[in-house]
Design an enzyme around this catalytic site. Structure first.
Site, short mmCIF file in Angstrom:
data_model
loop_
_atom_site.label_atom_id
_atom_site.label_comp_id
_atom_site.label_asym_id
_atom_site.label_seq_id
_atom_site.Cartn_x
_atom_site.Cartn_y
_atom_site.Cartn_z
CG ASP A 40 51.36 61.23 32.71
OD1 ASP A 40 52.18 60.66 31.56
OD2 ASP A 40 50.79 60.46 33.57
CB ALA A 41 52.40 67.76 33.65
CD GLU A 121 34.78 55.64 41.75
OE1 GLU A 121 35.41 56.13 40.72
OE2 GLU A 121 34.00 54.64 41.76
CE LYS A 123 42.59 60.50 35.86
NZ LYS A 123 43.56 59.40 35.58
CD GLU A 181 42.50 52.76 35.49
OE1 GLU A 181 41.61 52.65 35.05
OE2 GLU A 181 43.50 53.31 35.07
CE LYS A 321 45.09 63.42 34.62
NZ LYS A 321 46.13 63.33 33.51
CB CYS A 415 80.14 62.64 19.67
SG CYS A 415 79.40 61.06 20.33
CB CYS A 433 76.72 62.51 17.33
SG CYS A 433 77.99 61.50 16.43
CB CYS A 438 78.24 57.78 16.57
SG CYS A 438 78.09 57.89 18.35
#
Ligand code: IVH
Length: 685
Positions: A40-41, A121, A123, A181, A321, A415, A433, A438
């Site tokens: 998310d960041a 509020e 979040k 939510e 945030k 691999c 690979c 594979c």
């Protein structure tokens, strides 16, 4: 955090295009595939760069920009529901300064002598929901979707105890859209995950994912088994009642039986807002659900009206945030996974650690370059970060605790699954690979082929894929479509009854009808996500044309860059893939794109507010197709021309409507003009 903004418009546009694509793709993978490609960041950081580019170069703001859109396209598994009022997103603040800057903009936007109150509020890190109450009775519950059209999940939401079916109000409003939510309570989430791990099933990454999964169960009885709950945090359309303040509306909602969080506070200054933020940043684990910030809203509804909205978000609210959560643990070893395109991704195997309510055992390390840049080594104590993220991340080593014997890690030469050399192509950050056969690549390719964003084959999950490969029933993608011939062998599989086998075979049969872009996604071509697959399908029209296209022809398509063009061309040029395509075509897979108006990704608001009339016959569309294509973009199609008609689409033998349009000076479009309108939302010059 935000990269420098180029002053040159052309350069800014190039960067904007690139970022837009990444952001769009990430949203799709987050919302639709539940498989986000980044944290998310990281997403927030990219998004802020887009905003900064547009602030510096307003010419880059078009209705197509991801900054003007919220959420993601709607999954077709649920009936679409058009929200009565769009569900917007929120702008973000990541620091006290950004929060104060927002408050100053609010003050400037209002009369100097207005008293200001803010509602603070928590979040909630959950899934946005819209509850429509008509005369006090719940008639629809829908997910946010793209903000305009969501998925109808009424049956699923009806199983959530916290959501009243009937409001406890004597004189309920005629229409009320409640916004809220849906969340998965943390304790229940942890218990559920522990049980899953016990049974050898895969654990959910975080409560948000678990809530989303539970809500989007086609069978509501499955949803009922999950202890989902809801917090309400707003409203959309409100007819037959009015409030002076948001806090007043919340009080009313609480009294009417709707769930409103107790932590919400009304404050009179930005200092008090910051107190609230600090208090809850420290106490974020004291609530029974996951939070990732604080939402601050102007309380007085008249002031909200004065402040208004940008295309994306209200000016009267902001989401602060909280910083991502970090935990220290031991990186036991670094292993390498081979993905469906052959990409080798190193990941950290950790001593399990709980971060923000989630137990984490693996964290991605992306590639060798990242590992060296961060200087993480096997045996290190490391910081793990997750910010309501789906993919946890290794932030870096705690160098003071490094053991003297710790050595620099290198990508293995071969691999780990098939022993072929891993290669890092020129200019690429990743190793690959290149062995099409594979075994791990095959498993991942098959699982992807069957996944929702690709051919969506029910009953063909990872475990089934593993079993089918292990039993020799499937050796490549085409074999999936040959399973019908091996029904007896499927029936002989332990615990696979007739019903399961026949459901799977029916699912495979249905998968042959998926649109061309989904077939392209299913082929596991490097860099080719749904957005680009749609572009290819839409512009080239058929598998044959895509296959025959030169890199130059591919690159000529607006939105397709050299990397994707080269990857697509190289994929089709590989003999083993060419053979696979021939087999898939022989087995009846979709080879033609749908006509305009079909299931291509259209902007449902592109022509919002437009009224159009269609007359005469067109060469490339039937009348219904024109109507569908226009309506899919939000336009209204009517039968008679009036002054309110924005344009008339006229084909061969148009009749009296054309004459009327010319009389009234209404613009007339031919087929080329129509295509232009459908693409751009504008009349041709
Ligand atoms: S108000 C006009 N309040 O966060 C937008 N949203 O990042 C109204 N969210 O889309 C949203 N807790 O799904 C609001 N207390 C809260 C929230 C909240 C979580 C979600 C919501 C929104 C998203 C924006």
């Amino acid at each position: 955090m935000v990269a420098a903004v180029p002053t040159d418009l052309a350069e800014a546009r190039r960067r904007h295009d690139e970022l837009s694509r990444t952001v769009r793709d990430a949203r799709y993978r987050y919302y639709v595939l539940s498989d986000p490609p980044m944290t998310d960041a990281e997403f927030d950081a990219l998004f802020q760069q887009l905003v900064a580019l547009e602030d510096a170069h307003p010419a880059l703001v078009t209705s197509n920009s991801p900054t003007q859109q919220v959420g993601a396209p709607v999954d077709t598994a649920f009936a679409p529901f058009r929200h009565l009022q769009p569900m917007l997103s929120l702008d973000n603040a990541f620091s006290r300064e950004e929060l104060e800057a927002w408050a100053q903009r609010v003050e400037r936007g209002l009369h100097a002598d207005d008293r200001l109150a803010y509602v603070c509020e928590l979040k909630i890190d959950g899934v946005a929901i819209n509850l429509v109450y008509r005369d006090g009775v719940l008639t629809t519950a829908a997910t946010r979707g793209d903000g305009t059209v969501g998925e109808d999940v009424t049956a699923q939401v009806a199983t959530i105890d916290a959501v009243p079916y009937r409001l406890a109000a004597d004189d309920p409003p005629a229409v009320l859209e409640v916004r809220g939510e849906v969340y998965y309570p943390l304790e229940a989430f942890e218990a559920m995950n522990a049980a899953r791990i016990e049974r050898g099933e895969e654990a959910f990454m975080n409560p948000r994912n678990a809530a989303s999964g539970a809500l989007r169960q086609k069978d509501p009885e499955v949803t009922r088994q999950r202890p989902l709950s809801v917090w309400c945090h707003g409203f959309g359309v409100l007819e037959g009642a009015s409030f002076a303040t948001y806090s007043g509306a919340l009080d009313w909602m609480r009294a009417a039986g709707l769930p409103v969080a107790d932590e919400t506070r009304v404050v009179g200054s930005v200092e008090e807002v910051w107190d609230f933020v600090e208090r809850w940043t420290t106490a974020r684990h004291d609530v029974a659900y996951e939070i990732d910030g604080v939402v601050v809203k102007v309380d007085a509804l008249a002031q909200r009206e004065e402040l208004g909205f940008t295309a994306r978000a209200p000016r009267w609210a902001i989401a602060y945030k909280m910083p991502p959560v970090e935990q220290e643990t031991t990186l036991e070893r670094i292993e390498v996974n081979i993905g469906r395109t052959g990409k080798a991704t190193p990941y950290a195997v950790l001593e399990p650690v709980v971060v923000a309510g989630t137990r984490i055992t693996y964290a991605t390390l992306h590639n060798e370059i990242q590992i060296h840049a961060k200087d993480v080594r096997e045996g290190d104590r490391v910081m793990i970060r997750r910010a309501g993220d789906v993919i946890p991340e290794v932030v870096g080593p705690v160098l003071t605790k490094r053991q003297p014997e710790a050595t620099v890690w290198h990508m293995p030469a071969d691999c780990p699954f098939c022993g072929q050399p891993l290669v890092r192509p020129e200019g690429e950050a990743h190793h690959f690979c290149e062995n099409v056969d594979c075994p791990n690549r095959l498993l991942e390719s098959l699982a992807h082929l069957a996944s929702r964003g690709a051919l969506d084959i029910e009953g063909l999950g990872e475990q089934s894929v593993e079993l089918l490969v292990a039993k020799g029933l499937v050796g490549d993608l085409a074999d999936v479509f040959r399973l019908a011939e091996r029904r007896d062998e499927l029936l002989a599989l332990e615990k696979w009854g007739t019903k399961r086998v026949d459901n799977l075979l029916a699912g495979i049969e249905a998968a042959k009808q998926r649109p061309l872009e989904r077939v392209l996604v299913a082929l596991n071509i490097r860099h080719l996500g749904p957005t680009y697959a749609k572009l290819l399908a839409r512009h080239l029209g058929s598998l044959d044309a895509i296959r025959a296209a030169t890199p130059e022809q591919l690159e000529a398509i607006e939105g397709i860059g050299p990397t994707i063009a080269a990857a697509v061309h190289a994929w089709f040029a590989t003999p083993r893939n060419a053979q696979l395509i021939d087999e898939l075509v022989g087995l009846g897979i979709t080879t033609e794109a749908e006509r305009a108006g079909g299931d291509v990704d259209v902007d449902a608001e592109l022509l919002a507010g437009w009224t159009l009339v269609v007359t005469g016959t067109l060469e490339g569309f039937t009348r219904d197709e024109v109507k569908d294509a226009l309506e899919a973009r939000g336009a209204k199609v009517t039968g008679s021309v009036s002054k309110r008609t924005r344009a008339v689409v006229a084909g061969e033998s148009p009749g009296s409507k054309l004459a009327k349009a010319e009389d009234l000076g209404v613009p007339v479009l031919d087929e080329t003009g129509l295509r232009h309108l459908l693409e751009t939302g504008e009349l041709p010059a």
